[in-house]
Scaffold this active site. Structure first.
Site, PDB file in Angstrom:
ATOM      1  CE1 TYR A  38      -9.506  -3.430   0.208  1.00  0.00           C
ATOM      2  CE2 TYR A  38      -8.423  -1.410  -0.456  1.00  0.00           C
ATOM      3  CZ  TYR A  38      -8.259  -2.560  -0.011  1.00  0.00           C
ATOM      4  OH  TYR A  38      -6.941  -2.940   0.548  1.00  0.00           O
TER       5      TYR A  38
ATOM      6  CE  LYS B  47      -3.883  -2.312   2.068  1.00  0.00           C
ATOM      7  NZ  LYS B  47      -5.010  -2.089   3.146  1.00  0.00           N
TER       8      LYS B  47
ATOM      9  CG  ASN C 266      -3.697  -2.304   6.482  1.00  0.00           C
ATOM     10  OD1 ASN C 266      -3.431  -1.999   5.660  1.00  0.00           O
ATOM     11  ND2 ASN C 266      -4.861  -3.009   6.999  1.00  0.00           N
TER      12      ASN C 266
ATOM     13  CD  GLU D  21      -8.542  -9.453  -4.007  1.00  0.00           C
ATOM     14  OE1 GLU D  21      -9.605  -9.068  -3.082  1.00  0.00           O
ATOM     15  OE2 GLU D  21      -7.422  -9.485  -3.790  1.00  0.00           O
TER      16      GLU D  21
HETATM   17  P1  ATP Z   1      -7.091  -6.159   2.938  1.00  0.00           P
HETATM   18  O1  ATP Z   1      -8.597  -6.561   2.272  1.00  0.00           O
HETATM   19  O2  ATP Z   1      -6.627  -4.902   2.516  1.00  0.00           O
HETATM   20  O3  ATP Z   1      -6.140  -7.277   2.900  1.00  0.00           O
HETATM   21  P2  ATP Z   1      -8.292  -7.294   5.467  1.00  0.00           P
HETATM   22  O4  ATP Z   1      -8.830  -8.177   4.847  1.00  0.00           O
HETATM   23  O5  ATP Z   1      -7.337  -7.622   6.719  1.00  0.00           O
HETATM   24  O6  ATP Z   1      -7.254  -6.291   4.617  1.00  0.00           O
HETATM   25  P3  ATP Z   1     -10.950  -5.812   5.321  1.00  0.00           P
HETATM   26  O7  ATP Z   1     -11.882  -6.008   6.485  1.00  0.00           O
HETATM   27  O8  ATP Z   1     -10.946  -6.640   3.833  1.00  0.00           O
HETATM   28  O9  ATP Z   1      -9.261  -6.092   6.102  1.00  0.00           O
HETATM   29  O10 ATP Z   1     -10.567  -4.242   5.159  1.00  0.00           O
HETATM   30  C1  ATP Z   1      -9.862  -3.763   4.169  1.00  0.00           C
HETATM   31  C2  ATP Z   1      -9.116  -2.525   4.297  1.00  0.00           C
HETATM   32  O11 ATP Z   1      -9.813  -1.442   4.903  1.00  0.00           O
HETATM   33  C3  ATP Z   1      -8.191  -2.733   5.411  1.00  0.00           C
HETATM   34  O12 ATP Z   1      -6.888  -3.242   5.268  1.00  0.00           O
HETATM   35  C4  ATP Z   1      -7.837  -1.411   5.893  1.00  0.00           C
HETATM   36  O13 ATP Z   1      -6.870  -0.621   5.115  1.00  0.00           O
HETATM   37  C5  ATP Z   1      -9.268  -0.869   5.766  1.00  0.00           C
HETATM   38  N1  ATP Z   1      -9.913  -0.809   6.984  1.00  0.00           N
HETATM   39  C6  ATP Z   1     -10.646  -2.024   7.509  1.00  0.00           C
HETATM   40  N2  ATP Z   1     -11.481  -1.754   8.770  1.00  0.00           N
HETATM   41  C7  ATP Z   1     -11.304  -0.334   8.759  1.00  0.00           C
HETATM   42  C8  ATP Z   1     -11.704   0.597   9.766  1.00  0.00           C
HETATM   43  N3  ATP Z   1     -12.469   0.170  10.696  1.00  0.00           N
HETATM   44  N4  ATP Z   1     -11.077   1.951   9.592  1.00  0.00           N
HETATM   45  C9  ATP Z   1     -10.514   2.203   8.790  1.00  0.00           C
HETATM   46  N5  ATP Z   1     -10.055   1.345   7.706  1.00  0.00           N
HETATM   47  C10 ATP Z   1     -10.345   0.065   7.839  1.00  0.00           C
END
Ligand code: ATP
Ligand code: MG
Length: 148
Positions: free
Chosen positions: A52, A12, A115, A129
């Site tokens: 997303y 990212k 993250n 994806e």
């Molecule tokens: P990713 O899909 O990016 O690999 P993940 O599967 O661990 O991460 P998801 O629940 O799919 O988590 O969320 C997608 C992304 O949205 C997260 O990686 C983070 O950058 C962001 N995100 C998730 N939850 C929150 C939140 N509560 N507040 C802000 N950003 C969030």
């Protein structure tokens, strides 16, 4: 026997801008994941929104889209045994504040949004994806060493 899978990785904008691309790619290779495709791009807001889209009803969606299009990202296709879960184990928990040191999110991320990395969450999502960023000719199986 572990199934050989493919997964999509995104380094990212936070991690790319702090110069962590090489360190993160090394972790993938050190863990037995082969890099089949790789590029550095900047997502448009529209591309980030589409990627997303599953989160479009969530309160953090517009911030997430803004963050993901705020700078360059490095997208790659990784392949190896249990690649989906192996890659997500390397990333660590979503929230960088809770991610242990030694994980990518623990070492290079800042908080739950910034993250450092994305990883597909299942082989079926990985297929979708991967196709979002790469066409078939850009994905190269590991090539055997040339004969001496
Ligand atoms: P990713 O899909 O990016 O690999 P993940 O599967 O661990 O991460 P998801 O629940 O799919 O988590 O969320 C997608 C992304 O949205 C997260 O990686 C983070 O950058 C962001 N995100 C998730 N939850 C929150 C939140 N509560 N507040 C802000 N950003 C969030
Ligand atoms: Mg996810």
């Amino acid at each position: 026997m572990a199934a050989v899978e493919r997964t999509l990785s995104i380094i990212k904008p936070d991690a790319v801008s702090k110069g962590a691309t090489g360190a993160i790619l090394s972790r993938f290779e050190d863990a037995g994941l082969s890099i089949l495709a790789l590029k550095k791009i900047r997502l448009s807001e529209e591309q980030a929104r589409g990627f997303y889209a599953v989160h479009k009803e969530r309160p953090f969606y517009s911030d997430l889209v803004e963050f993901m299009s705020s700078g360059a990202v490095v997208v790659s296709v990784l392949e190896g045994p249990d690649a989906v879960s192996r890659h997500r184990d390397l990333l660590g928990p979503t929230n960088s504040n809770e991610a242990p040191k030694g994980t990518i999110r623990g070492d290079f991320g800042t908080d739950i949004e910034r993250n450092a990395g994305h990883g597909s969450d299942a082989p079926e999502t990985a297929r979708i994806e991967i196709a979002y960023f790469f066409n078939a000719t850009e994905i190269l199986a590991p090539v055997a060493a040339l004969p001496a």
